[in-house]
Design a protein around this motif. Structure first.
Motif, short mmCIF file in Angstrom:
data_model
loop_
_atom_site.label_atom_id
_atom_site.label_comp_id
_atom_site.label_asym_id
_atom_site.label_seq_id
_atom_site.Cartn_x
_atom_site.Cartn_y
_atom_site.Cartn_z
N LEU A 1 -44.31 19.68 51.13
CA LEU A 1 -43.91 18.49 50.38
C LEU A 1 -42.40 18.48 50.22
O LEU A 1 -41.79 19.53 49.96
N GLU A 2 -41.81 17.29 50.38
CA GLU A 2 -40.37 17.17 50.15
C GLU A 2 -40.14 16.72 48.72
O GLU A 2 -40.53 15.62 48.34
N THR A 3 -39.55 17.59 47.94
CA THR A 3 -39.29 17.27 46.53
C THR A 3 -37.80 17.42 46.28
O THR A 3 -37.07 17.92 47.16
N PRO A 4 -37.34 17.01 45.11
CA PRO A 4 -35.92 17.23 44.82
C PRO A 4 -35.58 18.71 44.85
O PRO A 4 -34.43 19.07 45.05
N GLY A 5 -36.57 19.54 44.67
CA GLY A 5 -36.29 20.98 44.74
C GLY A 5 -36.36 21.48 46.18
O GLY A 5 -36.58 22.66 46.39
N PRO B 1 -36.11 12.05 46.37
CA PRO B 1 -37.20 12.02 45.39
C PRO B 1 -36.74 12.64 44.09
O PRO B 1 -36.13 13.71 44.09
N GLY B 2 -36.99 11.95 43.00
CA GLY B 2 -36.57 12.48 41.72
C GLY B 2 -35.17 12.07 41.32
O GLY B 2 -34.74 12.31 40.21
N GLY B 3 -34.45 11.41 42.22
CA GLY B 3 -33.14 10.89 41.86
C GLY B 3 -31.99 11.74 42.38
O GLY B 3 -32.18 12.88 42.84
N ILE B 4 -30.80 11.16 42.32
CA ILE B 4 -29.61 11.81 42.87
C ILE B 4 -28.67 12.14 41.71
O ILE B 4 -28.48 11.33 40.80
N ALA B 5 -28.10 13.30 41.74
CA ALA B 5 -27.10 13.63 40.73
C ALA B 5 -25.86 12.78 40.98
O ALA B 5 -25.43 12.61 42.12
N ASP C 1 -52.19 16.92 26.98
CA ASP C 1 -52.04 16.92 28.44
C ASP C 1 -51.20 15.74 28.88
O ASP C 1 -51.72 14.65 29.13
N PRO C 2 -49.88 15.95 28.96
CA PRO C 2 -49.04 14.83 29.41
C PRO C 2 -49.15 14.70 30.93
O PRO C 2 -49.32 15.70 31.63
N PHE C 3 -49.12 13.48 31.39
CA PHE C 3 -49.24 13.24 32.82
C PHE C 3 -47.92 12.69 33.34
O PHE C 3 -47.47 11.62 32.93
N TYR C 4 -47.28 13.46 34.22
CA TYR C 4 -45.99 13.05 34.77
C TYR C 4 -46.20 12.59 36.20
O TYR C 4 -47.08 13.08 36.89
N ASP D 1 -45.04 24.19 37.22
CA ASP D 1 -44.60 24.07 38.60
C ASP D 1 -43.77 22.81 38.79
O ASP D 1 -42.68 22.81 39.36
N PHE D 2 -44.31 21.70 38.24
CA PHE D 2 -43.67 20.39 38.38
C PHE D 2 -42.24 20.42 37.82
O PHE D 2 -41.31 19.95 38.45
N PHE D 3 -42.10 21.01 36.63
CA PHE D 3 -40.78 21.00 35.98
C PHE D 3 -39.80 21.93 36.64
O PHE D 3 -38.61 21.87 36.37
N SER D 4 -40.29 22.77 37.54
CA SER D 4 -39.33 23.65 38.19
C SER D 4 -38.44 22.89 39.16
O SER D 4 -37.42 23.38 39.60
N PHE D 5 -38.82 21.66 39.52
CA PHE D 5 -37.87 20.88 40.34
C PHE D 5 -37.73 19.42 39.92
O PHE D 5 -36.99 18.68 40.54
N TYR D 6 -38.45 18.99 38.90
CA TYR D 6 -38.21 17.63 38.40
C TYR D 6 -37.68 17.72 36.98
O TYR D 6 -38.21 18.49 36.18
N PRO D 7 -36.67 16.94 36.66
CA PRO D 7 -36.21 16.91 35.27
C PRO D 7 -37.24 16.18 34.41
O PRO D 7 -38.01 15.37 34.92
N ASP D 8 -37.26 16.47 33.14
CA ASP D 8 -38.23 15.83 32.25
C ASP D 8 -37.71 14.46 31.82
O ASP D 8 -36.89 14.34 30.93
N GLU D 9 -38.18 13.45 32.51
CA GLU D 9 -37.77 12.08 32.14
C GLU D 9 -38.81 11.43 31.25
O GLU D 9 -38.74 10.27 30.93
N GLY D 10 -39.82 12.17 30.91
CA GLY D 10 -40.88 11.62 30.07
C GLY D 10 -42.12 11.37 30.90
O GLY D 10 -42.03 11.03 32.09
N PRO D 11 -43.29 11.53 30.29
CA PRO D 11 -44.54 11.34 31.04
C PRO D 11 -44.94 9.88 31.14
O PRO D 11 -44.43 9.03 30.42
#
Ligand code: ATP
Ligand code: MG
Lengths: 830, 241
Positions: free
Chosen positions: A609-613, A45-49, A538-541, A640-650
């Motif tokens: 929840l399984e997240t990239p973090g 989730p969130g992509g692979i490096a 209020d951006p929605f990601y 909270d969201f940005f602590s494990f997802y990179p900002d790819e834009g909302p």
């Protein structure tokens, strides 16, 4: 006309199936065809490096590792979405058989690998009149860019997903999609001979062993299955609806066949006295039915094909509200569907032949005909009807209480079918009821034709009952749909009013079909914050995560902004300012109703929840209503969201403005102009658009409803024509006794009216119950939405339109009744 | 108003006594059968006076039914003139014909032709109802006259052929027509019940003062008529006796 009835029913089913299949096919992106030789894929989730490919070095000998990055872009020239497929061309040629063609192939390859080049299907290039060397204008992540087309390729078949693919190098795609250093998945192509299932599993296990937590290894087909699962419920609902029009079609064929049998009573009686056996008669009727079914099936398949092309847009829209990034597909008519449609027509006609068959077999030999009078008024044992009714209702109640089957509300739909079935049982007694109320001749004027009409209906009550059932099913369908759509609409309107309080709304450009082109560049959010103030933006990601091994949506929103501005209705009725404030304070998440419904989660539950973090644990701070999709969604605060997802834009940005909205809007638009292609809507526009999407989504439903109404009207015409033909002689006698043409006309219209009333009464009751099941059970089971049940205000409208429709259907038969002069009709049958 | 009505009624009754119920002059009727023209009536002259009973006889195919259809305003003549109740049927509009059938003519068919899904009572009441009238006294009176007072709620399928035809007789007379037309009314009945029906028909129409034209093959029946008209090949063979 009979053929038309079958054809319309078959067409409805075929077109619904084709259209939803096309949508499914495009949504799952013809995963198979794009996956090529890949058998397994690694995702996270969130992509692979990109660098994580190194982790898989140990399995390198066993499998080819193919990195993939995918995204969508809008081609402004066409107003359509295309798929950006970023691949490593060097390894990819071994996974997929894409034959590039270009004037200078080597140069093109180099440009693809090291430059900013793209390859596209020759058909797409043709459509855009692009040659290798031309630039393709694109909007990706709300930025205008262009790519040089360096080569074209031939999709392996017409209508394949490849027709809407832009093939670029991984690095180019990463830059376009702002996912530097990251990819979506790594595909594994086993080396050597085709791997067996066991070997594949072993490979998957070994691969997984190399990877840290958060990665998943799954067969390539899993992604397709996941997509299919999401659309299945929708497809099921639509097909069930289309099935109802087949049901109405069956009734129609039955009545018309029975009619033609009745019209040939004398012939059949003669045949019987000449020694024709029951088997021979049966054969004759079945052959006739088969012919009707065959022709109707073929015509229906053709009609369905046309209809599907018309419906595919609407279905895709519906699908795209369920899953993002849908690119409407083409209608593929293959032999399988054609055969299915024809078989359906045949089956329907055969089923329909049962009633006429009885009619034919009951025809006595000629000697008996003279003394035999029209269908005597035999009332089927009241008790057996009551029993059937109780059985159907009981079954419906049981079905309503059964849980969904694989996310499909099959049982609930069965309940609706049972309810519709009661109409068949009810229509007979209803006809009796309406022809039982004796307006004695005392009421002059209307009284006589009405009484005669009742008498005529009583005489042909079996067929009249069928016609009333057809009307009833159509009315029930209309009423239940109106109820469902009406309830739904009201819920959505209330919800948009509440959930969308923002003054301005930013989102990516939309394709003509309604699909959104990816995300918004983070830069846009920055500009908006500078202009309006970050406390108002209020951006929605949104991204993917897993919960209990199922994919869900993980979203990020500015809780602080929502807590101040409100909006977003909660199930427990708490104001969202309170709910979000509390969640922000205690670090809780909020989930949408479909999520709570699907996973049976309540406020206060702890989610893993399984997240990239990695795995995170969050407590549910509230459940909010969400009609924007039926996928489960968990919303975190942005920080909270940005602590494990990179900002790819909302996905979208809601903006609250304190001062003049119009000037804020133009100022923001000015600041974005030139660099970004986004849509900036004000509150009214957003709400209007939600409703537009809503109407479009239900377009198919309403079309299907119309179709069955048409079929029911045809049934009424057919039955009335038959009844009149049968009653030719009686009508002539009425004329001889001094009945005027107007009275005769009134008589036929009276019959139509009674049929309509009987059908409408039954249909209304059943329709409301079915509507309730649709609203309260089917919707909840298939989408996870609780809707408020609303008695449609247009109910009377629906009812009132049935009566004129039936009267209208009576006009043609009425003229038929007038056509023959009394002498001719008396002579014809004497 | 009342007196005026009475006066006009009187007037009507008088003119009825004086004027013939039906006058046919040179009536022709030719059927087109494909390209072939079948002349069924070739110049028929008849005058019917109120209350008389005329038997129409002649071999099969001579045109009896055709003539009765024209008299009953069910069919139109191709040539000649037809006057029934003072109305010229050749120029009358469709709705005028309807009114004439409704008010001035009663019909008895060979095969009864009752409405199968109306009760005996309703069948008798039908001609009145079509005219927007109700008169249950009259209906019950006629039903009891034909001996079916107890059978009013029965459907035709529950009645014997003779009983059905008696209902039909009551129906033909319920609205007090000036002219009753009966095409072989006993053709489908055995001789006993046929005679019964015929007696009723003749008695009733005499009481009501209606003229009756009766097509029949039965010499006995013809003998009971005021006069007999014999049709041969679409022409009156016997001069009016
Ligand atoms: N609708 C019709 N079309 C063509 N010819 C007809 C039609 N009706 C009657 N005819 C012909 O007209 C002639 C007179 O027929 P009609 O029915 O009046 O005879 P009829 O005297 O009543 O005979 P029957 O005693 O057998 O009832 C016959 O030759 C018949 O074939
Ligand atoms: Mg005759």
């Amino acid at each position: 006309m009979t053929v038309l009835g079958v054809a319309i029913g078959v067409a409805a089913v075929v077109s619904t199936l084709l259209a939803s299949r096309a949508a499914v096919a495009s949504m799952t992106g013809d995963v198979a065809s794009i996956a090529g030789a890949a058998r397994l894929e690694v995702t996270r989730p969130g992509g692979i490096a990109m660098a994580d490919i190194e982790l898989l070095r140990p399995v390198c000998d066993e499998a080819l590792l193919v990195p993939i990055i995918e995204g969508t872009a809008l081609v402004p020239e066409m107003g359509e979405l295309v798929r950006i497929l970023g691949v490593d061309l060097l390894v990819d040629s071994q996974a997929r058989s894409i034959e590039l063609s270009a004037p200078d192939l080597q140069a093109a390859r180099d440009e693809l690998l090291f430059g900013n080049g793209a390859a596209m299907a020759s058909s797409l290039a043709g459509q855009l009149s692009l040659q290798p060397g031309d630039d393709l204008e694109l909007v990706v992540r709300s930025r205008k860019t262009s790519l040089e087309v360096v080569a074209t390729f031939e999709p392996e078949r017409f209508g394949s997903a490849w027709e809407r693919v832009l093939l670029v190098d991984v690095a180019v795609a990463q830059e376009l999609l702002a996912r530097t250093g990251r990819i979506d998945r790594i595909e594994l192509v086993p080396r050597g001979a085709a791997a067996t299932q066991d070997e594949l599993q072993a490979l998957a296990a070994r691969t997984a062993a190399q990877l840290p937590e958060g990665y998943r290894v799954a067969p390539s087909s899993a992604r397709r299955d996941e997509g299919t699962r999401m659309v299945r419920a929708l497809e099921f609902n639509l097909t069930a609806l289309a099935g109802v029009s087949v049901l109405v079609g069956i009734v129609l064929v039955a009545t018309t066949l029975a009619t033609s049998i009745v019209q040939r009573r004398a012939q059949i009686a003669l045949l019987r006295s000449l020694g024709a056996s029951r088997a021979q008669l049966t054969g004759a009727v079945l052959i006739e039915a088969a012919t009707i079914g065959l022709v109707g099936g073929v015509v229906g398949v053709l009609l369905g094909w046309v209809g599907a092309s018309a419906a595919v847009g609407s279905v895709s829209t519906t699908v795209s509200t369920i899953a993002e990034g849908v690119i409407p597909g083409r209608i593929n008519m293959d032999l399988r569907w054609a055969l299915l449609g024809i078989a359906l027509g045949l089956l329907a006609a055969m089923l329909a032949a049962i009633l006429p068959l009885r009619e034919a077999l009951r025809t006595p030999p000629l000697q008996g005909l003279r003394s035999e009078h029209a269908e005597s008024v035999t009332r089927r044992s009241f008790r057996s009807r009551l029993f059937a009714l109780a059985l159907l209702l009981g079954a419906a109640i049981v079905f309503v209480n059964l849980p969904p089957l694989e996310d499909r509300p099959i049982w609930a739909m069965m309940a609706v079918l049972c309810l519709l079935g009661t109409l068949l049982v009810l229509s007979g007694p209803l006809i009796d009821l309406f022809s039982g109320i004796r307006p004695s001749f005392a009421q002059t004027g209307v009284g006589v034709p009405l009484r005669l009409a009742q008498a005529a209906l009583e005489a042909g009550r079996t067929r009249a009952a069928w016609a009333a059932a057809a009307v009833g099913v159509a009315v029930a369908l209309a009423v239940s749909m109106t109820t469902m759509v009406g309830s739904f609409r009201q819920s959505v309107v209330d919800w948009t009013n509440q959930a969308m309080p923002s003054d301005l709304f930013l989102r990516p450009l939309a394709a003509d079909s309604g699909g959104l082109a990816g995300r918004i560049d983070p830069e846009v959010v920055k500009i908006a914050r500078e202009q309006i103030g970050s406390e108002n933006v209020d951006p929605f990601y949104q991204s993917k995560a897993y919960f209990r091994n199922s994919p869900i949506l993980l979203a990020g929103a500015a809780f602080a902004v929502v807590a101040r501005e409100g909006g977003v209705p909660f199930l427990d009725g708490r104001p969202s300012t309170v709910a979000f404030g509390a969640a922000l304070e205690s670090g809780e998440v909020v989930v949408n109703e479909p999520f709570a419904q699907r996973f049976d989660v309540e406020r206060g539950d702890l989610l893993e929840l399984e997240t990239p973090g990695g795995s995170i644990h969050r407590r549910v701070g509230g459940i909010y209503r969400d009609y924007s999709g039926h996928t489960g969604r968990v919303v975190l605060d942005l920080a909270d969201f940005f602590s494990f997802y990179p900002d790819e834009g909302p996905q979208s940005v809601s903006i609250f403005v304190d001062k003049d909205v119009a000037s804020a809007r133009s100022a923001l638009a000015g600041a974005l102009a030139g660099r970004f292609e986004v849509e900036l809507l004000d509150n009214r526009e957003v709400r209007a658009e939600v409703l537009t999407v809503f109407e479009r989504t239900f377009g198919v439903t309403i079309a299907l409803q119309l179709i069955s109404s048409v079929v029911a009207a045809i049934a009424v015409v057919a039955v009335l024509t038959a009844l009149i033909h049968e009653r030719r002689r009686e009508l002539a006698v009425v004329r001889v006794l001094g009945g005027s043409r107007r009275q005769l006309f009134g008589l036929v219209l009276g019959e139509a009216l009674l049929l309509g009333l009987a059908g409408a009464t039954g249909g209304l009751i059943i329709g409301l119950s079915a509507g309730y099941v649709l609203v309260a059970v089917v919707n909840l089971q298939s989408f996870g939405w609780t809707l408020q049940f609303l008695m449609p205000t247009s109910l009377w409208g629906t009812l009132l339109s049935v009566i004129p429709a039936c009267l209208l259907a009576g006009i043609f038969p009425a003229f038929l009744a007038l056509r023959a002069t009394p002498r001719e009709s008396l002579h014809a049958s004497s | 108003m009342q007196t005026l009505d009475l006066v006009s009624n009187l007037h009507e009754t008088q003119s009825r006594v004086l004027a013939p119920v039906a006058t046919l002059i040179g009536v022709e009727r030719t059927y087109a059968r494909g390209r072939l023209a079948v002349p069924a009536l070739r110049g028929v002259d008849i005058e019917l006076v109120p209350g008389e009973l005329v038997a129409l006889t002649g071999p099969s195919g001579c045109g009896k039914s055709t003539l009765l259809n024209i008299l009953a305003a069910v069919d139109r003549a191709d040539g000649g003139s037809v006057l029934v109740s003072g109305q010229d049927l050749c120029t009358a509009s469709e709705s005028q014909l309807t009114l004439l059938r409704r008010r001035s003519i009663g019909v008895v068919f060979q095969d009864f032709q009752l409405m199968p899904n109306l009760t005996a009572y309703e069948n008798v009441a039908l001609p009145l109802a079509l005219d927007g009238r109700t008169d249950s006294v009259r209906v019950l009176e006629l039903l009891s006259r034909v001996g079916l007072a107890q059978r009013g709620s029965h459907y035709p399928s529950e009645l014997s052929g003779g009983e059905q035809q008696r209902v039909a007789v009551a129906r033909a007379l319920v609205h007090r027509p000036e002219l009753v037309v009966a095409d072989e009314p006993t053709g489908n009945l055995d001789s006993a019940s046929g005679r019964h029906v015929l007696d009723l028909l003749m008695d009733l129409r005499r009481e009501e003062g209606a003229a009756l034209v009766l097509a029949t093959h039965d010499r006995m029946v013809a003998a009971r008529a005021d006069r007999e008209l014999r049709l041969l090949d679409g022409r009156i063979a016997s001069p009016e006796a």
